[in-house]
Design an enzyme around this catalytic site. Structure first.
Site, PDB file in Angstrom:
ATOM      1  CB  SER A   1      -0.959  -0.031   1.202  1.00 53.08           C
ATOM      2  OG  SER A   1      -1.933   0.972   1.107  1.00 53.08           O
TER       3      SER A   1
ATOM      4  CG  ASP B   1      -6.625  -3.325  -4.263  1.00 50.81           C
ATOM      5  OD1 ASP B   1      -7.329  -2.280  -4.229  1.00 50.81           O
ATOM      6  OD2 ASP B   1      -5.460  -3.351  -3.836  1.00 50.81           O
TER       7      ASP B   1
ATOM      8  CG  HIS C   1      -5.555  -2.399  -0.350  1.00 56.30           C
ATOM      9  ND1 HIS C   1      -4.721  -2.169  -1.427  1.00 56.30           N
ATOM     10  CD2 HIS C   1      -5.067  -1.637   0.668  1.00 56.30           C
ATOM     11  CE1 HIS C   1      -3.782  -1.296  -1.077  1.00 56.30           C
ATOM     12  NE2 HIS C   1      -3.977  -0.960   0.180  1.00 56.30           N
TER      13      HIS C   1
END
Length: 602
Positions: free
Chosen positions: A253, A504, A557
């Site tokens: 991320s 995602d 995610h």
């Protein structure tokens, strides 16, 4: 003939035990006592709402403790036995599978956590934080949010002028693998990957969690905590103590953007940089395996700053209007959340980068023609979809203006650009290209290094929004997502005021894949040394039942961190494999087609 009937005599008055006759007054008293007892029984027999609540809570607590007792009393293999009885035999975890193939630990690994997944603890605070020394204010149970919400917001906010801690407050990142193995009890982030790496021989001396205070701007993590210098020193130590084997870096991320910043910082001369020289990355890094990387930012960062909401929060506001805008438990929820998050300089790094050139304009977007379909797959496979698969044999969907990230009203979102009043604001092309170049960050000079973009696909992901004025007079945020704006069917890309695209669930495919598909592919102005880049997409397959937890084939995610296919790819590279050994690109989306469209507009 008349019949005579003897009248029954009245019953004698009750007598006491000693044989004396009771007086009329005592008879009345006894009658009153009997009536009171009857009324008492009647009152006790009624079931109130409070009794129902207490009974329900008692049942829940009893059931919880019973299940907890059974869980601790049962053999460790029992949950797996039940799961296999329902779903069939379970496959070996990736670490165990690859250990049987003979793979062993080789390259040290460095984990770089993303925004909000790393724990933060209190080292100094105000009077309201009494007793919280070295307790987690972020991560763990989040108990302090409920106990003292305003105090928590006060300590988690940064100073508006310096971008650092306010006076009298010191919050620091938790260190070690425990900093981000679990976000909250039972909610894993890095724990599954760490456990599988351990199965082929990794341990704490060959694994390093590069924890940092994700609230700060990237450079301020060095100014306050010397985090960048610590990462540099730890990587150098790991390479030196592991036979000269370079490290494999695994950011997730926002950690992807943070490590891109690190690679440029480490090459720059001191004091502004790390002083490692132009070949530092080439000497110390084998591969960077980016998971769910928002290379070009995410649209939901715009709405987070604009109205402190995303799709889920907007739905909650629609279900309970005014609750999140009011003074709830002493905390005006959205107002304080927005104030707090706006002090976090790191959120600026998540804003969409590239402007109209990347994300599209009023009349076009790279994802034009994308069709929103809800598919549920049973498993991941290695099939690579043809970019034209989505067009063949399917009706063309309604035109969606994804380039209009924020529109005030559904009619404006769908209106022809010729009918929209707007103020022109243009910059010269050289300046525009310069901004894109700086924000994306050039890759270092390391021709033997590899860069992977690994992310999930097949989940509707926020891409653009329809807004309206907030109806609440007490609300300090005048705008909110218009959840009444719908596309008209379950297959529509407009749901609850949000235009959805492939991704995602957090990062759209466009942001996660473009740089490795086009911007860095081959020798380009962003990749002058020609570092090899690979795209590894993982098609989302939800868990078949509750016993599978968050699933082993998820593309979401955070849940992708438990995806067996992704973990296997990481372990193979850490054990010495290259991108070509993995099979090169694995693509399910139209990222290459979309990237070519962007190229035409450059």
């Amino acid at each position: 003939m008349s019949l005579l009937r003897r009248r029954r005599a009245p019953p004698p008055p009750p007598s006491h035990i000693d044989g004396s006759v009771a007086s009329p007054a005592s008879v009345v008293e006894e009658k009153d006592d009997k009536e009171k007892k009857a009324k008492g029984k009647e009152v006790k027999g009624r079931w109130s709402c409070w009794d129902s609540c207490c009974w329900l809570i008692g049942c829940i607590c009893t059931a919880w403790w019973l299940l907890l007792f059974l869980y601790n009393a049962m053999p460790p293999s029992f949950p797996q036995y039940v799961t296999e009885a329902i779903t069939g035999p379970m496959s070996d975890p990736p670490g165990l599978k690859l250990r049987k193939e003979g793979l062993r630990a080789r390259h040290p690994v460095v984990f770089v956590p993303g925004i909000v997944t790393g724990g933060l603890e209190l080292w100094e605070g105000h009077h309201c934080a009494e007793g919280l020394f070295r307790k987690r204010l972020w991560g763990g149970t989040f108990g302090e949010i409920y106990k003292r919400p305003l105090c928590w917001v006060e300590h988690m906010s940064l100073d508006n002028e310096s971008g650092l801690d306010p006076p009298g407050v010191r919050i620091r990142p938790v260190t070690g693998l425990v900093a981000a193995d679990y976000f909250a009890p039972g909610y894993f982030v890095w724990a599954v990957l760490i456990a599988n790496l351990a199965r082929i021989g990794y341990e704490e001396k060959t694994m390093y969690m590069a924890a940092y205070d994700w609230r700060l701007s990237f450079q301020n993590t060095e100014v306050r905590d010397q985090t960048l210098s610590r990462i540099k020193s730890n990587i150098e130590l790991m390479v030196a103590t592991n036979g000269g084997n370079k490290v494999v870096v695994i950011p997730h991320s926002m950690g992807v953007l943070y490590f891109l910043h690190f690679m440029k910082w480490v090459e720059e001369p001191a004091p502004m940089g790390g002083g490692g020289g132009g070949d530092w990355c080439a000497k110390h890094i084998k591969a960077v395996m980016n998971i769910g990387g928002p290379f070009l930012g995410v649209p939901k960062a715009v709405t987070g700053l604009f109205s402190a909401e995303a799709k889920d929060v907007a739905v909650a506001r629609a279900i309970a209007p005014g609750v999140l805008d009011s003074d709830f438990l002493g905390l005006q929820t959205l107002r304080y959340v927005m104030h707090m998050t706006r002090t976090w300089d790191s959120t600026m790094s998540m804003l969409p980068k590239g402007g109209d050139t990347i994300w599209g304009g009023l009349d076009w977007s790279p994802e034009e023609g994308y069709e929103c379909t809800s598919k549920k797959l049973k498993s991941n496979d290695s099939h690579v979809y043809n970019d034209s698969d989505s067009e063949n044999g399917k009706s063309q969907p309604h035109h969606i203006n994804y380039g209009r990230i924020i529109s005030f009203g559904k009619d404006v979102a769908e209106m022809s650009s010729s009918k929209i009043e707007r103020i022109e604001f243009r910059v010269s092309k050289p300046y525009h290209e310069y901004c894109i170049c700086i924000l994306i960050l050039l890759l270092p000079h390391a021709p033997d290094m590899e860069i992977y973009s690994m992310y999930g696909v097949g989940i509707p992901t926020e891409r653009a929004y329809v807004y309206k004025l907030s109806p609440s007079s007490e609300c300090n945020i005048p705008f909110q997502i218009d959840t009444s704006a719908e596309g008209g069917s379950d297959q529509s890309c407009l749901q609850g005021g949000v235009f959805l695209a492939n991704g995602d669930e957090t990062v759209p495919v466009l942001s996660a894949g473009y740089m490795c598909a086009k911007g860095w592919r081959g020798k380009t102005r962003f990749n002058p040394s020609g570092i090899k880049t690979y795209i590894r997409e993982y098609d989302h397959a939800p868990p078949a039942n509750l016993l599978e937890g968050r699933g082993t084939q998820s593309g979401a995610h955070v849940d992708i961190m438990g995806n067996f296919a992704l973990i296997e790819d990481i372990i193979r590279v850490a054990a010495g494999a290259t991108g070509e050994d993995l099979g090169g690109d694995q693509v399910y989306s139209d990222i290459f087609k979309w990237s070519e469209r962007i190229n035409l507009h450059l």
